[in-house]
Motif scaffolding. Structure first.
Motif, mmCIF file in Angstrom:
data_model
loop_
_atom_site.group_PDB
_atom_site.id
_atom_site.type_symbol
_atom_site.label_atom_id
_atom_site.label_comp_id
_atom_site.label_asym_id
_atom_site.label_seq_id
_atom_site.Cartn_x
_atom_site.Cartn_y
_atom_site.Cartn_z
ATOM 1 N N SER A 46 0.858 -1.184 0.000
ATOM 2 C CA SER A 46 0.000 0.000 0.000
ATOM 3 C C SER A 46 0.891 1.230 0.000
ATOM 4 O O SER A 46 1.944 1.240 0.636
ATOM 5 C CB SER A 46 -0.937 0.002 1.210
ATOM 6 N N MET A 47 0.464 2.251 -0.739
ATOM 7 C CA MET A 47 1.249 3.484 -0.789
ATOM 8 C C MET A 47 0.373 4.644 -1.210
ATOM 9 O O MET A 47 -0.694 4.462 -1.773
ATOM 10 C CB MET A 47 2.448 3.346 -1.721
ATOM 11 N N LYS A 48 0.889 5.831 -0.942
ATOM 12 C CA LYS A 48 0.239 7.066 -1.354
ATOM 13 C C LYS A 48 0.762 7.426 -2.744
ATOM 14 O O LYS A 48 1.728 6.842 -3.216
ATOM 15 C CB LYS A 48 0.568 8.170 -0.351
ATOM 16 N N PRO A 49 0.146 8.425 -3.402
ATOM 17 C CA PRO A 49 0.693 8.845 -4.701
ATOM 18 C C PRO A 49 2.159 9.271 -4.580
ATOM 19 O O PRO A 49 2.588 9.833 -3.582
ATOM 20 C CB PRO A 49 -0.188 10.030 -5.100
ATOM 21 N N VAL A 50 2.917 8.992 -5.616
ATOM 22 C CA VAL A 50 4.338 9.290 -5.635
ATOM 23 C C VAL A 50 4.527 10.802 -5.801
ATOM 24 O O VAL A 50 3.964 11.405 -6.710
ATOM 25 C CB VAL A 50 5.033 8.541 -6.795
ATOM 26 N N LYS A 51 5.308 11.405 -4.913
ATOM 27 C CA LYS A 51 5.591 12.841 -4.998
ATOM 28 C C LYS A 51 6.783 13.034 -5.925
ATOM 29 O O LYS A 51 7.846 12.471 -5.707
ATOM 30 C CB LYS A 51 5.892 13.404 -3.614
ATOM 31 N N VAL A 52 6.592 13.851 -6.944
ATOM 32 C CA VAL A 52 7.635 14.109 -7.932
ATOM 33 C C VAL A 52 8.053 15.571 -7.825
ATOM 34 O O VAL A 52 7.222 16.467 -7.910
ATOM 35 C CB VAL A 52 7.132 13.795 -9.358
#
Length: 182
Positions: A46-52
């Protein structure tokens, strides 16, 4: 009569032939065990959206989009440990399509599991261990889909026999959250 060296040569040839036959039997038994009773691996990511962010690395002069992610992961690898298991290489891989339409696969995190006692992996709030960036410099925001799939993969290294690869869990369509500056 045979000489002393001829007798030693005959005995060593017999011993090496017996050793090779034993190793071949172990390999065949291991292969049959894997095909008849394949292990069932349970895993979850499980993960949150990837911060770019646009960031500059110490080795490069220009800014480049780099992805940072936080993830939680659980996996039970105990069915993989048998009499022939030396160690298991566990990795989290990101698979995405870039702006040119090329599919990329990047290892973001890994761990080596050497003992059956450590086979229950529970990682909470972890960050990517390795850099998550597009090599071509075009960036994640210009990708075809704007999302990535993440897979928890394992590589079983036996004492004798062939390497075995597999997948414990998969998470699809996690979006990139593109920001301006780091």
């Amino acid at each position: 009569m045979h000489s002393f060296f001829t007798r030693i040569n005959n005995v060593s040839a017999l011993l090496s032939s017996c050793t090779m036959a034993l190793l071949a039997a172990i390999t065949i038994a291991s292969l049959l065990q894997e095909t008849i009773y394949p292990p069932q691996i349970n895993g979850q990511i499980s993960m949150k959206p990837v911060k770019v962010f646009n960031a500059k690395t110490p080795r490069q002069r220009r800014k480049q989009e780099m992805g940072f992610l936080n993830f939680n992961m659980t996996a039970d690898l105990t069915p993989l440990f048998t009499w022939n298991t030396k160690q298991i290489f566990l990795s989290l891989e990101a698979e995405y399509e870039n702006a040119q339409g090329v599919n990329n696969s990047i290892v973001l995190w890994d761990r080596i599991v050497r003992r059956p006692e450590d086979a229950r992996v529970n990682v909470v709030g972890a960050k990517n261990k390795y850099a998550f960036k597009e090599i071509g410099g075009k960036g994640f925001s210009k990708g075809a889909a704007g999302t990535a799939s993440y897979a928890l993969k394992y590589n079983l290294m036996p004492y004798v026999g062939m390497l075995r690869y597999g997948e414990a869990a998969r998470l699809s369509d996690v979006s990139f959250d593109v920001r301006e500056e780091l």
